[in-house]
Design an enzyme around this catalytic site. Structure first.
Site, mmCIF file in Angstrom:
data_model
loop_
_atom_site.group_PDB
_atom_site.id
_atom_site.type_symbol
_atom_site.label_atom_id
_atom_site.label_comp_id
_atom_site.label_asym_id
_atom_site.label_seq_id
_atom_site.Cartn_x
_atom_site.Cartn_y
_atom_site.Cartn_z
ATOM 1 N N ASP A 16 47.859 -22.188 4.666
ATOM 2 C CA ASP A 16 48.039 -21.929 6.099
ATOM 3 C C ASP A 16 46.865 -22.413 6.947
ATOM 4 O OD1 ASP A 16 50.516 -20.564 5.689
ATOM 5 O OD2 ASP A 16 49.389 -18.860 4.949
ATOM 6 N N SER A 22 57.233 -13.021 -0.373
ATOM 7 C CA SER A 22 58.551 -13.474 0.109
ATOM 8 C C SER A 22 59.491 -13.740 -1.071
ATOM 9 C CB SER A 22 58.411 -14.720 0.989
ATOM 10 O OG SER A 22 57.604 -15.686 0.375
ATOM 11 N N HIS A 45 43.033 -15.615 -1.065
ATOM 12 C CA HIS A 45 44.337 -15.608 -1.716
ATOM 13 C C HIS A 45 44.363 -14.522 -2.784
ATOM 14 C CE1 HIS A 45 48.003 -17.023 -3.718
ATOM 15 N NE2 HIS A 45 48.264 -17.567 -2.538
HETATM 16 N N1 CMX Z 1 38.712 -12.840 5.675
HETATM 17 C C1 CMX Z 1 38.068 -11.658 5.626
HETATM 18 N N2 CMX Z 1 38.220 -10.761 4.646
HETATM 19 C C2 CMX Z 1 39.021 -11.112 3.636
HETATM 20 C C3 CMX Z 1 39.679 -12.346 3.584
HETATM 21 C C4 CMX Z 1 39.519 -13.220 4.670
HETATM 22 N N3 CMX Z 1 40.166 -14.395 4.743
HETATM 23 N N4 CMX Z 1 40.407 -12.408 2.456
HETATM 24 C C5 CMX Z 1 40.211 -11.242 1.809
HETATM 25 N N5 CMX Z 1 39.370 -10.450 2.527
HETATM 26 C C6 CMX Z 1 38.997 -9.066 2.242
HETATM 27 C C7 CMX Z 1 40.251 -8.218 2.128
HETATM 28 O O1 CMX Z 1 40.720 -7.821 3.415
HETATM 29 C C8 CMX Z 1 39.762 -7.045 1.295
HETATM 30 O O2 CMX Z 1 39.028 -6.188 2.141
HETATM 31 P P1 CMX Z 1 39.083 -4.586 1.946
HETATM 32 O O3 CMX Z 1 38.435 -4.362 0.616
HETATM 33 O O4 CMX Z 1 38.314 -4.057 3.095
HETATM 34 O O5 CMX Z 1 40.529 -4.201 1.953
HETATM 35 C C9 CMX Z 1 38.780 -7.741 0.357
HETATM 36 O O6 CMX Z 1 38.395 -8.996 0.976
HETATM 37 C C10 CMX Z 1 39.344 -8.057 -1.021
HETATM 38 O O7 CMX Z 1 40.563 -8.794 -0.847
HETATM 39 P P2 CMX Z 1 41.033 -9.851 -1.953
HETATM 40 O O8 CMX Z 1 41.263 -9.091 -3.221
HETATM 41 O O9 CMX Z 1 40.122 -11.015 -1.990
HETATM 42 O O10 CMX Z 1 42.393 -10.370 -1.319
HETATM 43 P P3 CMX Z 1 43.841 -9.707 -1.409
HETATM 44 O O11 CMX Z 1 44.474 -10.165 -2.677
HETATM 45 O O12 CMX Z 1 43.819 -8.244 -1.154
HETATM 46 O O13 CMX Z 1 44.552 -10.396 -0.156
HETATM 47 C C11 CMX Z 1 45.063 -12.170 1.307
HETATM 48 C C12 CMX Z 1 44.884 -11.757 -0.158
HETATM 49 C C13 CMX Z 1 45.652 -13.557 1.347
HETATM 50 C C14 CMX Z 1 46.041 -11.187 1.968
HETATM 51 C C15 CMX Z 1 43.685 -12.134 2.016
HETATM 52 O O14 CMX Z 1 42.838 -13.088 1.429
HETATM 53 C C16 CMX Z 1 43.773 -12.350 3.504
HETATM 54 O O15 CMX Z 1 44.000 -11.388 4.266
HETATM 55 N N6 CMX Z 1 43.592 -13.646 3.983
HETATM 56 C C17 CMX Z 1 43.764 -13.978 5.387
HETATM 57 C C18 CMX Z 1 45.238 -14.055 5.733
HETATM 58 C C19 CMX Z 1 45.874 -15.281 5.111
HETATM 59 O O16 CMX Z 1 45.374 -16.391 5.214
HETATM 60 N N7 CMX Z 1 47.034 -15.068 4.488
HETATM 61 C C20 CMX Z 1 47.845 -16.175 3.936
HETATM 62 C C21 CMX Z 1 47.834 -16.252 2.413
HETATM 63 C C22 CMX Z 1 48.752 -17.365 1.920
HETATM 64 C C23 CMX Z 1 50.192 -17.038 2.218
HETATM 65 O O17 CMX Z 1 50.745 -16.130 1.586
HETATM 66 O O18 CMX Z 1 50.769 -17.646 3.136
#
Ligand code: CMX
Length: 433
Positions: A372, A240, A317
């Protein structure tokens, strides 16, 4: 001119030579290298932006102007009769780097009071939305509509020196921040309360006034202060903040930029996760027949979510590698004010069971909760149960940091943003060498 603007003008003059010096003398120094995995992985971690308003350490969490969140809550002047500081005090800290005095805060409160009035057409635009519209769509549009008020837009058309861009941007920034709570509370009243809207009270601070317009008793004013403050900034690279910065770099006005920032926040992997947490918690609570949480059943529910290919909302995250201090602060508040709330008990048990499951699952780099995972539970407790509205609350907070950054971007005369893209074939050729 109020003290805040005077001090800001002085800080800008002090800061400009530092940027000039870096650019003139050290423009060719290499700061970072870019790996193929970073190009394919959402530019994760590439050091390519600058801000002095906040810094995110993977293990410690966010610092605002060098202060940890605990310090920010301890040091900023509190609202009258309240446990929490005002948003006005935070804006002062963001813009100047200094902890304000009570007098300095009270001047910012007066400014917000003067700038709070919403033109009639904004209410009409909100009213024109069909009832099933998502509140984030209405919020973004209402902000966009205000672009016609932009002081910067008028000054730019008339012809203004680049060195002075920050000044009308500051005016626009204060105008929009002051109006956001009224826009949000009006959207809430329209969508969920049969248009029963409580008008603002000019004597209250920004967040106290938001609680007043929402019609919710104390300590919801402190909940709002805490919520807006912890969501206000998370470095410049988060989706954002980056969207706001990017759009503003073309000299789009602050309304266009903040609206873009809101659109970026509206995705489920970013701000919308707070709504998703509540939706998921409701499904969990239904599965448990609304009874006290049971560890084994909760573990199964978490695994079922993961095995169906979904993420656990509120966990993980892109930068953090420990429990988010914004989660911890809200947890501390909940332990004090709502320890027996059923959803809070679910949240607490999830804090125990989710991280080891995510570790065993083996994908997420960070198994710990983010901001969140806890924010919606507090809103639910105080009666805001329409969880689609939660990301609007995040948006009010984030606008404070994004607006402060845009003022400083203009003050330091940063140029239009323009990274370079290459083709897949070019990348394949590069790795063969
Ligand atoms: N549950 C399940 N799987 C998850 C996960 C979770 N909470 N967090 C990460 N993973 C997975 C990713 O989907 C990714 O899978 P693929 O390899 O199949 O694509 C893998 O783990 C590696 O991801 P990462 O490098 O740890 O995380 P990213 O930097 O790509 O993404 C985030 C970060 C926040 C998007 C991710 O942790 C996520 O989707 N969390 C759940 C949604 C969430 O809570 N978002 C809010 C974040 C805070 C905010 O900005 O408000």
């Amino acid at each position: 001119m109020i003290l805040l603007k005077q001090k800001l003008a002085q800080k800008i003059e002090e800061w400009r030579p530092r940027i000039q010096n870096l650019n003139d003398k050290y423009g060719d120094v290499v700061v970072d290298q870019v790996k193929v995995s970073q190009i394919l992985g959402g530019m994760r971690g590439i050091k390519s932006l600058i801000t002095d308003i906040s810094y995110l350490d993977a293990n410690e969490g966010i610092r605002y102007r060098g202060y940890t969140l605990h310090d920010v809550f301890e040091k900023l002047p509190k609202a009258q009769g309240s446990e929490m500081p005002t948003v006005e005090a935070l804006l002062y800290l963001f813009l100047t780097g200094d902890i304000p005095t009570d007098e300095e805060v009270s001047e910012v409160m007066d400014e917000f009071s003067k700038r709070r009035i919403l033109p009639k057409y904004v209410y009409e635009v909100i009213d024109a939305f069909p009832p099933n519209s998502h509140p984030m769509t209405i919020f973004s549009t209402a902000i966009l509509t205000l672009s016609r008020e932009s002081f910067f837009g008028r000054k730019y058309k008339a012809g203004i020196s680049k060195k002075l861009y920050w000044d009308p941007t500051y005016e626009d920034a204060l105008n929009i921040i002051a109006k956001l709570p009224t826009i949000a509370a009006y959207i809430y009243a329209k969508l969920y309360k049969n248009n029963k809207f409580t008008p603002p009270n000019p004597d209250l601070d920004m967040a106290g006034n938001f609680a007043h317009m929402m019609g919710i008793e104390k300590p919801y004013d402190d909940v709002s202060r805490m919520h807006f403050i912890i969501h206000a900034d998370h470095e410049s690279g988060n989706l954002s903040a980056h969207a706001g910065h990017l759009v503003a770099s073309s000299l789009s006005d602050i309304y266009l930029s903040i609206s873009a920032m809101i659109n970026a926040l509206a995705g489920p992997l970013h701000g919308l996760a707070n709504q998703e947490v509540l939706r998921w918690l409701q499904a969990l609570s239904e599965e448990m027949n609304d009874e006290e949480p049971e560890e084994e059943k909760i573990k199964q529910f978490v695994w079922d979510t993961l095995n169906s290919g979904q993420v656990i909302p509120g966990y993980g995250h892109a930068v953090l590698r420990k429990t988010d201090p914004r989660y911890t602060l809200q947890r501390e508040f909940s332990l004090k004010h709502l320890p027996n709330d059923k959803l809070f008990k679910y949240t607490s048990l999830l804090y125990k069971v989710v991280p080891p499951i995510l570790q065993e699952h083996g994908k997420a780099k960070n198994p710990w909760p983010n901001v969140d995972a806890q924010s919606g539970v507090i809103q639910w407790h105080y009666g805001v149960k329409e969880y689609e509205f939660y990301t609007v609350l995040f948006g009010i907070g984030r606008a404070i940091g994004v607006a402060a950054n845009i003022i400083w971007d203009r003050a330091l005369m940063f140029p239009i943003e323009r990274p370079k893209s290459i083709t897949t074939k070019m990348l394949e050729d590069m790795v063969k060498k």
